[in-house]
Scaffold this active site. Structure first.
Site, short mmCIF file in Angstrom:
data_model
loop_
_atom_site.label_atom_id
_atom_site.label_comp_id
_atom_site.label_asym_id
_atom_site.label_seq_id
_atom_site.Cartn_x
_atom_site.Cartn_y
_atom_site.Cartn_z
N ARG A 87 0.87 -1.19 0.00
CA ARG A 87 0.00 0.00 0.00
C ARG A 87 0.90 1.23 0.00
NH1 ARG A 87 2.57 1.72 3.57
NH2 ARG A 87 1.09 3.42 3.74
N ASP A 107 -1.91 10.80 -1.89
CA ASP A 107 -2.32 9.79 -2.87
C ASP A 107 -2.65 10.41 -4.21
OD1 ASP A 107 -2.76 8.24 -0.27
OD2 ASP A 107 -2.98 6.77 -1.88
N GLN A 117 -1.51 1.91 9.98
CA GLN A 117 -0.25 2.07 9.23
C GLN A 117 0.78 2.86 10.05
OE1 GLN A 117 -3.30 2.67 7.95
NE2 GLN A 117 -3.41 2.24 5.78
N LYS A 162 -4.52 9.77 3.41
CA LYS A 162 -5.17 8.89 4.38
C LYS A 162 -6.18 9.63 5.26
CE LYS A 162 -4.90 5.41 4.66
NZ LYS A 162 -5.96 4.59 4.00
O1 MRU Z 1 -4.44 3.02 2.35
P1 MRU Z 1 -2.97 3.25 2.20
O2 MRU Z 1 -2.14 2.65 3.29
O3 MRU Z 1 -2.49 2.86 0.81
O4 MRU Z 1 -2.79 4.83 2.29
C1 MRU Z 1 -1.51 5.37 2.18
C2 MRU Z 1 -1.46 6.83 2.36
O5 MRU Z 1 -2.45 7.48 2.55
C3 MRU Z 1 -0.12 7.48 2.20
O6 MRU Z 1 -0.01 8.60 3.03
C4 MRU Z 1 0.02 7.93 0.74
O7 MRU Z 1 -0.23 6.87 -0.14
C5 MRU Z 1 1.38 8.46 0.46
S1 MRU Z 1 2.61 7.20 0.47
C6 MRU Z 1 4.09 7.90 0.11
#
Ligand code: MRU
Length: 357
Positions: free
Chosen positions: A58, A245, A204, A256
């Site tokens: 992820r 993202d 996370q 997130k």
């Molecule tokens: O649901 P996830 O764990 O994939 O979400 C990840 C995030 O929100 C991170 O902050 C984002 O992808 C940036 S990663 C460098």
């Protein structure tokens, strides 16, 4: 792969979320961290699809690179079949892009491999796809290290830095975006005390951010998401830095769930709020955050913890997993092309998209 590991070693963090070894792709199963380090072998592009969808891997750049290797595995399959190879690759690309909806890096990386394969004869597809996937991976590492250099300078000489979710080595090709900035600050000799939001419901922040920082010898303090306001009020936080993202062309940021809360609290407490992301996270087609799709996941992720229900039977849960932080709350966006400051629309169009506004 060897060259990538050397780049990361020199930068000071050797953690990677995947490996390409002996013509095979492996994912570090992040669902098992911090308890166990298990590597999943992806034999087919469908295995990479499941790895992304089911969260073995992820983080926006990491899922983009994984999907690029999904294309490599797909190219290897269609190369054997010979005929109508490109149309089959198009359909694999379409499926991979649907694995998760919010991170634009996924689409970006798949399209980049696809673009590299245009006009390539069937027998050369696998080799060409592999070359492109490895380049994407290497460029991502280099971008993160650069962001670390630019962003590290913005952090306080001494003090608390809050981060949310995991935007570290595990979420990228290596080194990390937000955690790359923290690594960059530390390598400048800054005395940074990292605070990590635990990040409900996948944790996370606690499982991954704490794991990777400790692994690199960086001390970190864990707090529940809802403690960040109090920490700020008590003067324990001098800056916040998060990943992204997808970033719309006006600077609104999808990240997130809970990131928006952190940004609002930073504003209220007069604390700088930074976003770190490579140019592959910017979406020219989204003019504002309203146009960014927000993934909603199974309510069981909220209702259950480790198979045990945490709410009475029959209650419903709502589980959007990203939110939008409006650009007006963001002090600066750190990219490999430099630090962007408001007005973002102008900065993004000139520095990221290379167009005049
Ligand atoms: O649901 P996830 O764990 O994939 O979400 C990840 C995030 O929100 C991170 O902050 C984002 O992808 C940036 S990663 C460098």
């Amino acid at each position: 792969m060897k060259e990538i590991l050397e780049i990361l070693k020199e930068a000071g963090s050797e953690i990677v979320p995947f490996r390409w070894e002996d013509d095979a792709f492996y994912l570090l199963d992040q669902r098992k961290l911090p308890w166990k380090e298990t590597w999943l072998l992806c034999k087919t592009w469908e295995d990479t699809f499941s790895g992304i969808k089911d969260m073995a891997v992820r983080g926006a750049p990491a899922i983009g690179i994984t999907a690029a290797f999904g294309m490599v595995l797909g190219a290897r399959e269609v190369e054997k079949k010979g005929e109508d190879a490109f149309s089959e690759l198009l359909s694999i690309a379409k499926s991979l892009k649907e694995a998760r909806p919010t991170a634009v890096n996924l689409k970006w990386a798949v399209d980049r491999v696809l673009g590299a394969l245009k006009g390539v004869f069937a027998e050369g597809l696998y080799e060409r796809a592999l070359k492109e996937a490895l380049s994407i991976w290497k460029e991502d590492c280099r971008a993160n290290i650069l962001m670390g250099r630019y962003g590290g300078k913005l952090l306080p000489q001494e003090g608390g830095v809050l981060t949310h979710c995991n935007a570290g080595a595990l979420a990228t090709g290596g080194y990390g975006t937000a955690l790359g900035v923290i690594r960059g600050g530390i390598s400048l000799g800054k005395k940074i005390k990292v605070f990590s939001d635990e990040t409900r419901p996948w944790l996370q922040g606690s499982r991954l951010t704490c794991w990777e920082l400790l692994r690199d010898g960086i001390s970190v303090t864990l707090n529940v998401d809802s403690a960040s306001g109090l920490l700020m009020k008590r003067g324990l936080i001098q800056a916040a830095v998060v990943g992204a993202d997808r970033i719309a062309s006006n600077g609104d940021v999808a990240n997130k769930i809970g990131t928006y809360n952190v940004a609002v609290l930073c504003k209220e407490n007069g604390i700088p709020f930074y976003v770190a992301a490579p140019s592959s996270t910017f979406d020219k087609d989204a003019s504002s955050g309203d146009e960014i799709p927000i993934e909603e996941r199974d309510e069981r992720e909220v209702l259950y913890f480790s198979e045990k229900n945490m709410a009475p039977q029959g209650v419903k849960a709502y589980n959007p997993v990203f939110d939008i932080t409006p650009s007006r709350l963001i002090t600066a966006i750190i990219t490999e092309k430099g630090v962007l400051e408001p007005p973002y629309e102008k900065a993004i169009s000139s520095k990221i998209f290379g167009t005049s506004h």
